[in-house]
Design a protein around this motif. Structure first.
Motif, PDB file in Angstrom:
ATOM      1  N   ASN A  90       0.819  -1.219   0.000  1.00  0.00           N
ATOM      2  CA  ASN A  90       0.000   0.000   0.000  1.00  0.00           C
ATOM      3  C   ASN A  90       0.849   1.263   0.000  1.00  0.00           C
ATOM      4  O   ASN A  90       0.315   2.367   0.113  1.00  0.00           O
ATOM      5  N   ARG A  91       2.169   1.113  -0.121  1.00  0.00           N
ATOM      6  CA  ARG A  91       3.068   2.257  -0.007  1.00  0.00           C
ATOM      7  C   ARG A  91       3.667   2.660  -1.348  1.00  0.00           C
ATOM      8  O   ARG A  91       3.973   1.800  -2.184  1.00  0.00           O
TER       9      ARG A  91
ATOM     10  N   TYR B  15       7.787   7.499   2.200  1.00  0.00           N
ATOM     11  CA  TYR B  15       6.659   6.934   1.460  1.00  0.00           C
ATOM     12  C   TYR B  15       5.357   7.602   1.851  1.00  0.00           C
ATOM     13  O   TYR B  15       5.253   8.262   2.888  1.00  0.00           O
TER      14      TYR B  15
ATOM     15  N   GLU C  87       1.107   6.388   1.790  1.00  0.00           N
ATOM     16  CA  GLU C  87       0.202   5.275   1.565  1.00  0.00           C
ATOM     17  C   GLU C  87      -0.819   5.630   0.484  1.00  0.00           C
ATOM     18  O   GLU C  87      -1.345   6.745   0.459  1.00  0.00           O
TER      19      GLU C  87
END
Length: 438
Positions: free
Chosen positions: A117-118, A387, A389
């Motif tokens: 999800n990153r 990062y 999400e």
């Protein structure tokens, strides 16, 4: 205007990432092309300090209508920003011994990499993700029946000088006055995990330098020990700091809730078998936004001036100097503003401030009600393997799009995203709109 996907936009922004002061012509070209064949006008502003860098004001420009502002910065933090450990730095003359921690990335820092999800890349959280989200949101609108103008301000030097946004606003106010356009409020899209931030702490970086007199270590009677005078100054600063802690009212909306003082760099210069004849101390001082930090700084400066007089009485070449390297203003929201009240009515969270700085004070200085709300977290920023999400980007884009649709238009936006959450969340928007019409 052609609709764009938020992740695709972020990928393009990351490819064109730049550090404040660098040539950002590729970024400016991409953004200018992005708004071609749209109702937006693009105004560029040359950075007064860096000849190859520009900032942008992008807005619908209909006279006699108010303006909703979204703000962000395009520059990313320098790769060198987190490399140096400034906890303790000692050096010989002209040969600094700097303890460095090499920056290592598991993923390419200049290309967007998806992992679960990153989305990894430098600037993905701070704050190209926020910029991508607002661009995706404005591209998702049908530009009919515009009730309020939309302005997007994108600066080029937030991580370094914090000057461009002030210059843009000085010029923009002239344009808005000419067209009878009044800013109703501003949302700064910095990473807040999509939780509204009502203010941020104020901070200053100051430096004290002592020039003593060099002598052999066996003849201290002939020299002036700079370290000794630095110790006197630092002891005074700590004493005043502790006094202030007893006086200053804590503001529990912020962490930390009171005044803080940290020495982060100390450099002392000498030669073998010579006394310490030069000393430099850097301090980071932070406070809640409504505390009078300038008064505290004046007390330090006044005491350093007394030490300077003492040193000059001993030796005309000796000195003590105090300088403010950075004095970043604090920010607190206008809780009585109709714009703020209406915007915050969408949230149930307890209202909190943050410890990092933003460009919000530039807007409040022009009496523009301001809040901070954006995707990502500052905990993932300014570090290797930064990062954001994907869920945060989707949430931000949908929120901004819904807000613009309700605040600036009266129609349903087009499909916003491609992704696992898009259809479900789009249906929620559609249901909300149907209920409102009923």
């Amino acid at each position: 205007m052609k609709q764009k996907n938020v992740i695709d936009i972020l990928e393009e922004l990351v490819k064109r990432q730049f550090v404040a002061g660098d040539d950002n012509s590729e970024m400016i070209r991409y953004l200018t092309d992005f708004f071609q064949a749209s109702p937006f006008e693009v105004f560029s502003f040359q950075n007064k300090k860096y000849p190859h860098s520009k900032s942008l004001l992008i807005q619908t420009n209909i006279p006699n209508l108010p303006i909703t502002i979204f703000s962000g910065h395009l520059d990313v933090v320098s790769p060198d920003h987190s490399q140096t450990d400034h906890t303790a730095i000692w050096c010989y003359e002209e040969n600094p011994l700097i303890f460095q921690q090499k920056e290592t990335w598991s993923y390419p820092s200049k290309h967007l990499t998806k992992k679960g999800n990153r989305l990894y890349a430098r600037g993905s959280s701070d704050m190209l993700g926020g910029v991508a989200s607002i661009l995706a949101a404005v591209s998702a609108q049908e530009y009919k029946e515009i009730k309020k103008n939309i302005a997007i301000i994108l600066s080029d030097d937030e991580e370094k000088d914090y000057e461009s946004v002030k210059n843009i606003l000085d010029s923009a106010r002239l344009l808005w006055k000419k067209n009878n356009q009044t800013p109703e409020g501003c949302i700064v899209c910095e990473p807040t995990e999509m939780k509204p931030i009502i203010g941020h702490r104020r901070f200053a970086v100051v430096n004290v330098k002592i020039l003593g007199k060099s002598t052999h270590i066996t003849r201290d009677d002939l020299g002036i020990d700079a370290f000794d005078y630095m110790h006197q100054i630092y002891s005074y600063i700590r004493k005043q700091y502790k006094k202030e802690l007893q006086i200053v009212e804590r503001d529990n909306r912020f962490i930390p809730s009171s005044l803080t003082l940290n020495a982060f760099e100390h450099i002392s210069n000498s030669k073998p078998k010579k006394n310490i004849h030069e000393s430099s101390l850097s301090l980071y001082i932070s406070s809640p936004p409504e505390y009078n930090l300038d008064d505290f700084l004046r007390k330090i400066k006044s005491f350093v001036s007394l030490i300077d007089k003492k040193l000059k009485n001993l030796n005309s070449q000796s000195s003590a100097n105090f300088s403010v390297i950075m004095n970043y203003p604090g920010f607190i929201y206008d809780k009585e503003s109709p714009f703020i009240k209406q915007f915050l009515s969408r949230f149930t969270e307890n209202l909190k401030g943050c410890s990092f700085g933003t460009e919000a004070p530039a807007f409040t200085a022009h009496a523009i009600p301001t809040l901070v709300l954006g995707p990502g977290s500052m905990l993932q920023a300014h570090a290797p393997d930064e990062y954001v999400e994907m869920e945060q980007l989707e949430k931000a884009t949908i929120f901004y799009s819904k807000y613009i649709r309700e605040n600036n238009f009266n129609i349903l936006p087009k499909h916003i995203l491609k992704g696992s959450l898009q259809q479900e969340q789009f249906n929620i928007l559609k249901n909300d709109t149907q209920k409102e019409r009923e």
